[in-house]
Design a protein around this motif. Structure first.
Motif, PDB file in Angstrom:
ATOM      1  N   PHE A 137      -4.372   0.680  -9.149  1.00 15.62           N
ATOM      2  CA  PHE A 137      -5.507   1.392  -9.727  1.00 15.62           C
ATOM      3  C   PHE A 137      -5.510   1.201 -11.239  1.00 15.62           C
ATOM      4  O   PHE A 137      -4.462   1.338 -11.876  1.00 15.62           O
ATOM      5  CB  PHE A 137      -5.409   2.897  -9.449  1.00 15.62           C
ATOM      6  CG  PHE A 137      -5.539   3.270  -8.003  1.00 15.62           C
ATOM      7  CD1 PHE A 137      -6.757   3.724  -7.507  1.00 15.62           C
ATOM      8  CD2 PHE A 137      -4.449   3.175  -7.141  1.00 15.62           C
ATOM      9  CE1 PHE A 137      -6.882   4.081  -6.175  1.00 15.62           C
ATOM     10  CE2 PHE A 137      -4.565   3.525  -5.811  1.00 15.62           C
ATOM     11  CZ  PHE A 137      -5.786   3.972  -5.322  1.00 15.62           C
ATOM     12  N   ALA A 170     -12.930   7.164  -7.736  1.00 17.31           N
ATOM     13  CA  ALA A 170     -13.178   7.554  -6.341  1.00 17.31           C
ATOM     14  C   ALA A 170     -11.984   8.299  -5.747  1.00 17.31           C
ATOM     15  O   ALA A 170     -12.141   9.135  -4.859  1.00 17.31           O
ATOM     16  CB  ALA A 170     -13.502   6.322  -5.499  1.00 17.31           C
ATOM     17  N   ALA A 171     -10.796   8.015  -6.301  1.00 17.53           N
ATOM     18  CA  ALA A 171      -9.587   8.685  -5.826  1.00 17.53           C
ATOM     19  C   ALA A 171      -9.270   9.938  -6.637  1.00 17.53           C
ATOM     20  O   ALA A 171      -8.163  10.471  -6.555  1.00 17.53           O
ATOM     21  CB  ALA A 171      -8.405   7.718  -5.870  1.00 17.53           C
ATOM     22  N   SER A 212     -13.524   2.185 -11.017  1.00 18.90           N
ATOM     23  CA  SER A 212     -14.230   2.880  -9.937  1.00 18.90           C
ATOM     24  C   SER A 212     -13.289   3.315  -8.816  1.00 18.90           C
ATOM     25  O   SER A 212     -13.464   4.392  -8.233  1.00 18.90           O
ATOM     26  CB  SER A 212     -15.360   2.011  -9.382  1.00 18.90           C
ATOM     27  OG  SER A 212     -14.862   0.774  -8.903  1.00 18.90           O
ATOM     28  N   LYS A 213     -12.275   2.535  -8.528  1.00 14.61           N
ATOM     29  CA  LYS A 213     -11.335   2.889  -7.457  1.00 14.61           C
ATOM     30  C   LYS A 213     -10.561   4.169  -7.817  1.00 14.61           C
ATOM     31  O   LYS A 213     -10.403   5.065  -6.982  1.00 14.61           O
ATOM     32  CB  LYS A 213     -10.380   1.721  -7.212  1.00 14.61           C
ATOM     33  CG  LYS A 213      -9.447   1.905  -6.046  1.00 14.61           C
ATOM     34  CD  LYS A 213      -8.606   0.636  -5.848  1.00 14.61           C
ATOM     35  CE  LYS A 213      -7.516   0.826  -4.816  1.00 14.61           C
ATOM     36  NZ  LYS A 213      -6.651  -0.353  -4.711  1.00 14.61           N
ATOM     37  N   ASP A 223       0.804  -1.211   0.000  1.00 18.78           N
ATOM     38  CA  ASP A 223       0.000   0.000   0.000  1.00 18.78           C
ATOM     39  C   ASP A 223       0.843   1.270   0.000  1.00 18.78           C
ATOM     40  O   ASP A 223       0.297   2.356  -0.155  1.00 18.78           O
ATOM     41  CB  ASP A 223      -0.928   0.021   1.217  1.00 18.78           C
ATOM     42  CG  ASP A 223      -2.104  -0.920   1.057  1.00 18.78           C
ATOM     43  OD1 ASP A 223      -2.408  -1.307  -0.085  1.00 18.78           O
ATOM     44  OD2 ASP A 223      -2.720  -1.269   2.076  1.00 18.78           O
TER      45      ASP A 223
END
Length: 185
Positions: free
Chosen positions: A68, A137-138, A133-134, A1
């Motif tokens: 992403f 959203a970011a 979508s990720k 991450d």
């Protein structure tokens, strides 16, 4: 991450050195009948290089990590919208003639290379069916296709109409004789 993995698929826009959108623009600018690979409503996913860069920089500033898919949503534009925008932007006397995929493939034409951007089958599903979508959203945003195409055309005109191409990539574009045979029916 801790690492940001921006998985960009098809990248278009000014300064493209692969020659996908520049090929379509220069082919359409020549005018006349143009082989347009069907189906016309084939949905495309791509990202303008500038939108990709902005998103990556902002994500890095915010410390965002993870993987992403960084392209537009599935069906952001269709093949028809992309090619009609090329006709409009170039001002060419070009006539898009839509030919079904089966005929094009039967003629031995290689998707992606001889008809840039266009894909079929599993390759199409892989390249143009990603969940974004990720990334959205970011904060990932997408400029209109008319802006990407128009700015790419302006860039091409500013450098004499021929895009510089990476030497490690195959030359894009269909042989004019093969195109003519497919257009003749």
């Amino acid at each position: 991450d801790r690492a940001l993995l921006a998985r960009a698929g098809l990248i278009l826009g000014p300064y493209e050195n692969i020659g996908r959108l520049p090929w379509w623009l220069t082919r359409i600018a020549r005018g006349g009948p143009v082989l347009a690979p069907g189906p016309a409503d084939l949905g495309l996913q791509y990202v303008d290089a500038r939108d990709l860069a902005v998103w990556c920089l902002k994500a890095a500033e915010r410390g965002i990590g993870g993987a992403f898919n960084v392209v537009s949503p599935p069906g952001f534009v269709t093949m028809r919208e992309l090619l009609e925008t090329c006709v409009k932007v170039t001002g060419a006397e070009a006539e898009l003639r839509w030919v079904e995929a089966e005929r094009i493939l039967a003629a031995g034409v290689t998707p992606w290379i001889e008809l840039p951007i266009w894909l079929v089958g599993e390759d199409y599903d892989y390249m143009h069916g990603g969940d974004v979508s990720k990334a959205v959203a970011a904060g990932l945003r997408f400029r209109p296709v008319a802006e990407t195409v128009g700015d790419t055309w302006a860039w091409l005109q500013s450098i004499g109409g021929q895009a510089p191409l990476r030497p490690d990539r195959p030359q894009n574009g269909i042989d004019p004789e093969v195109e003519a045979r497919l257009l003749a029916g």
